[in-house]
Design a protein around this motif. Structure first.
Motif, short mmCIF file in Angstrom:
data_model
loop_
_atom_site.label_atom_id
_atom_site.label_comp_id
_atom_site.label_asym_id
_atom_site.label_seq_id
_atom_site.Cartn_x
_atom_site.Cartn_y
_atom_site.Cartn_z
N ARG A 3 0.84 -1.19 0.00
CA ARG A 3 0.00 0.00 0.00
C ARG A 3 0.88 1.24 0.00
N SER A 5 0.57 5.65 0.13
CA SER A 5 -0.28 6.82 0.32
C SER A 5 0.57 7.99 0.76
N THR A 14 -8.85 1.47 6.88
CA THR A 14 -9.44 2.19 5.76
C THR A 14 -10.25 1.18 4.97
N PRO A 109 -8.11 -0.91 0.93
CA PRO A 109 -6.75 -0.52 1.33
C PRO A 109 -6.21 -1.27 2.55
N SER A 110 -7.07 -1.65 3.48
CA SER A 110 -6.61 -2.30 4.71
C SER A 110 -6.82 -3.81 4.73
#
Length: 153
Positions: A3, A5, A14, A109-110
């Protein structure tokens, strides 16, 4: 899981901005299959949320000749409760994208979940150093890479 960000996300759940994909092959016994998927995804969720690596797989028999394979995974920095919450949310998205389909996945995302009627992850047995009594066995399960592509005619 990988991931990236610009915002800090360590140990933060998330659930939004996910990606859903279904296997295009349909089934005939949709009600029974969808219930089998839900039941086994819940089992995989419970196992992943309690595993220190936040990863679990689950298998079940669908027909005499077909098995269902399920995978649940969270970012390992999440707490067990946050992992469970994320995976439960992903399971809730499955009927919207893959009801009656032979496979489906929800990538958040998580966390992410996936199910198929074919084995899409690799199970390898790792033996510890031999002992005079019994040889303990440890299983290592690795998800196979997801391939995304486009066909042009």
């Amino acid at each position: 899981m990988l991931r990236y960000s610009n915002d800090s996300f360590f140990s933060t759940i998330t659930e939004s901005h996910g990606f859903n994909k279904a296997n295009p092959q349909s089934l005939f016994n949709v009600t029974r299959f969808d219930q089998l998927v839900e039941d086994n995804m819940k089992k995989a969720t419970t196992a992943a949320a309690s595993d220190s690596k936040r990863f679990a797989t689950q298998e079940a028999t669908f027909t005499q000749f077909q098995n269902l394979y399920c995978l649940a995974q969270c970012s390992p920095d999440l707490s067990g409760n946050d992992c469970n919450s994320c995976l439960v949310g992903a399971i809730a998205d499955l009927p919207n994208c893959s009801s009656g389909k032979q496979g489906g996945r929800v990538l958040n995302p998580s966390c992410n979940i996936r199910y198929e009627l074919y084995l899409f992850y690799q199970v390898t047995a790792l033996a510890s150093s031999p002992s005079p009594a019994l040889l303990p066995l440890t299983l290592q399960i690795t998800a196979l890479p997801v391939q995304v592509g486009y066909l042009s005619f």
